[in-house]
Write a protein that holds these residues in place. Structure first.
Motif, mmCIF file in Angstrom:
data_model
loop_
_atom_site.group_PDB
_atom_site.id
_atom_site.type_symbol
_atom_site.label_atom_id
_atom_site.label_comp_id
_atom_site.label_asym_id
_atom_site.label_seq_id
_atom_site.Cartn_x
_atom_site.Cartn_y
_atom_site.Cartn_z
ATOM 1 N N ILE A 19 -1.421 -1.090 -7.290
ATOM 2 C CA ILE A 19 -2.530 -1.818 -7.922
ATOM 3 C C ILE A 19 -2.007 -2.849 -8.917
ATOM 4 C CG2 ILE A 19 -4.531 -1.574 -9.468
ATOM 5 C CD1 ILE A 19 -5.031 -0.711 -6.535
ATOM 6 N N ILE A 20 -1.036 -2.466 -9.742
ATOM 7 C CA ILE A 20 -0.464 -3.417 -10.714
ATOM 8 C C ILE A 20 0.131 -4.624 -9.982
ATOM 9 C CG2 ILE A 20 1.444 -3.756 -12.352
ATOM 10 C CD1 ILE A 20 -0.826 -2.361 -13.697
ATOM 11 N N LYS A 21 0.905 -4.384 -8.928
ATOM 12 C CA LYS A 21 1.513 -5.484 -8.181
ATOM 13 C C LYS A 21 0.433 -6.396 -7.599
ATOM 14 C CE LYS A 21 4.411 -7.936 -5.753
ATOM 15 N NZ LYS A 21 5.127 -9.037 -6.359
ATOM 16 N N TRP A 22 -0.602 -5.792 -7.030
ATOM 17 C CA TRP A 22 -1.695 -6.554 -6.430
ATOM 18 C C TRP A 22 -2.375 -7.439 -7.468
ATOM 19 C CZ3 TRP A 22 -7.064 -4.090 -5.906
ATOM 20 C CH2 TRP A 22 -7.960 -4.961 -5.270
ATOM 21 N N SER A 91 4.495 -1.579 0.073
ATOM 22 C CA SER A 91 4.737 -2.979 -0.306
ATOM 23 C C SER A 91 5.013 -3.833 0.928
ATOM 24 C CB SER A 91 5.887 -3.079 -1.312
ATOM 25 O OG SER A 91 7.109 -2.662 -0.734
ATOM 26 N N ALA A 92 5.592 -3.234 1.954
ATOM 27 C CA ALA A 92 5.787 -3.964 3.212
ATOM 28 C C ALA A 92 4.443 -4.216 3.891
ATOM 29 C CB ALA A 92 6.718 -3.187 4.139
ATOM 30 N N ILE A 93 3.562 -3.213 3.854
ATOM 31 C CA ILE A 93 2.255 -3.343 4.505
ATOM 32 C C ILE A 93 1.342 -4.306 3.750
ATOM 33 C CG2 ILE A 93 0.125 -2.103 5.073
ATOM 34 C CD1 ILE A 93 1.960 0.376 5.622
ATOM 35 N N PHE A 94 1.194 -4.084 2.452
ATOM 36 C CA PHE A 94 0.213 -4.850 1.679
ATOM 37 C C PHE A 94 0.722 -6.201 1.175
ATOM 38 C CE2 PHE A 94 -1.478 -0.456 0.825
ATOM 39 C CZ PHE A 94 -2.613 -0.599 1.614
ATOM 40 N N PHE A 95 2.012 -6.300 0.868
ATOM 41 C CA PHE A 95 2.533 -7.527 0.263
ATOM 42 C C PHE A 95 3.534 -8.254 1.150
ATOM 43 C CE2 PHE A 95 1.772 -4.422 -3.261
ATOM 44 C CZ PHE A 95 0.549 -4.943 -3.642
ATOM 45 N N ARG A 96 3.722 -7.719 2.363
ATOM 46 C CA ARG A 96 4.643 -8.322 3.328
ATOM 47 C C ARG A 96 6.057 -8.467 2.771
ATOM 48 N NH1 ARG A 96 1.242 -9.540 7.457
ATOM 49 N NH2 ARG A 96 -0.782 -10.400 6.992
ATOM 50 N N GLU A 97 6.455 -7.506 1.955
ATOM 51 C CA GLU A 97 7.815 -7.505 1.437
ATOM 52 C C GLU A 97 8.738 -6.956 2.530
ATOM 53 O OE1 GLU A 97 8.017 -5.443 -2.310
ATOM 54 O OE2 GLU A 97 6.519 -6.755 -3.228
ATOM 55 N N PRO A 98 9.909 -7.556 2.699
ATOM 56 C CA PRO A 98 10.783 -7.137 3.804
ATOM 57 C C PRO A 98 11.431 -5.763 3.549
ATOM 58 C CG PRO A 98 11.883 -8.783 2.452
ATOM 59 C CD PRO A 98 10.473 -8.659 1.929
ATOM 60 N N ILE A 99 11.586 -5.029 4.634
ATOM 61 C CA ILE A 99 12.379 -3.797 4.597
ATOM 62 C C ILE A 99 13.725 -4.154 5.228
ATOM 63 C CG2 ILE A 99 12.604 -1.412 5.367
ATOM 64 C CD1 ILE A 99 9.568 -1.210 5.392
ATOM 65 N N THR A 100 14.697 -4.371 4.375
ATOM 66 C CA THR A 100 16.010 -4.813 4.832
ATOM 67 C C THR A 100 16.876 -3.612 5.214
ATOM 68 O OG1 THR A 100 16.910 -4.734 2.589
ATOM 69 C CG2 THR A 100 15.903 -6.825 3.298
ATOM 70 N N LEU A 101 18.022 -3.914 5.790
ATOM 71 C CA LEU A 101 18.965 -2.864 6.171
ATOM 72 C C LEU A 101 19.438 -2.094 4.939
ATOM 73 C CD1 LEU A 101 20.524 -1.496 8.438
ATOM 74 C CD2 LEU A 101 22.311 -3.218 8.148
ATOM 75 N N SER A 102 19.712 -2.820 3.853
ATOM 76 C CA SER A 102 20.179 -2.136 2.638
ATOM 77 C C SER A 102 19.074 -1.267 2.033
ATOM 78 C CB SER A 102 20.699 -3.145 1.609
ATOM 79 O OG SER A 102 19.690 -4.041 1.233
ATOM 80 N N LYS A 103 17.817 -1.729 2.083
ATOM 81 C CA LYS A 103 16.708 -0.907 1.594
ATOM 82 C C LYS A 103 16.542 0.332 2.473
ATOM 83 C CE LYS A 103 13.960 -4.557 -0.558
ATOM 84 N NZ LYS A 103 12.694 -5.313 -0.487
ATOM 85 N N SER A 104 16.703 0.160 3.778
ATOM 86 C CA SER A 104 16.598 1.294 4.699
ATOM 87 C C SER A 104 17.694 2.317 4.436
ATOM 88 C CB SER A 104 16.672 0.810 6.150
ATOM 89 O OG SER A 104 15.597 -0.047 6.446
ATOM 90 N N ALA A 105 18.906 1.838 4.181
ATOM 91 C CA ALA A 105 20.013 2.748 3.867
ATOM 92 C C ALA A 105 19.735 3.483 2.561
ATOM 93 C CB ALA A 105 21.330 1.969 3.778
ATOM 94 N N GLY A 106 19.243 2.771 1.573
ATOM 95 C CA GLY A 106 18.890 3.398 0.307
ATOM 96 C C GLY A 106 17.785 4.418 0.474
#
Length: 120
Positions: A19-22, A91-106
């Motif tokens: 909600i804050i991000k939105w 955040s990927a669904i609502f704000f279209r922020e990318p899920i990168t390889l490094s985020k996936s590993a994390g």
């Protein structure tokens, strides 16, 4: 029931973050001028959605206190890391922020940490 309190803590926390991000995204760029900054912050703080996120944080704290009456901190706390997992996906669904390889590993490391850290 104690695990429900932990789940509620996580869900209220994630709700508040989304909600804050939105609402901050809708409010626009943070102003440069000090008087405009004050107006910008007051406008956000009076926003009903932002107020609901503060209420969610309060409810998360109450849920956490209830969980702490039943569970050891060292057992329950690793579960709160799952909020990172939920926020990443939302955040990927609502704000279209990318899920990168490094985020996936994390993310994988966080999930493994939850599994390992929550064993009794």
């Amino acid at each position: 029931m104690s695990h429900i309190y932990v789940l509620l803590t996580i869900l209220f926390t994630v709700y508040g973050q989304i909600i804050i991000k939105w609402q901050v995204s809708n409010a626009g760029v943070f102003p440069q001028d000090n008087s405009e900054k004050i107006y910008f912050i007051i406008k956000l703080l009076s926003n009903p959605w932002v107020i609901s996120s503060f209420m969610a944080a309060f409810l998360a704290a109450i849920s956490w206190m209830a969980a702490m009456t039943k569970l050891p901190l060292s057992y329950a706390y690793p579960f709160t890391s799952s909020s990172f997992v939920l926020v990443l996906f939302l955040s990927a669904i609502f704000f279209r922020e990318p899920i990168t390889l490094s985020k996936s590993a994390g993310l994988l490391l966080i999930i493994l940490g939850i599994i390992i850290g929550s064993t009794r």
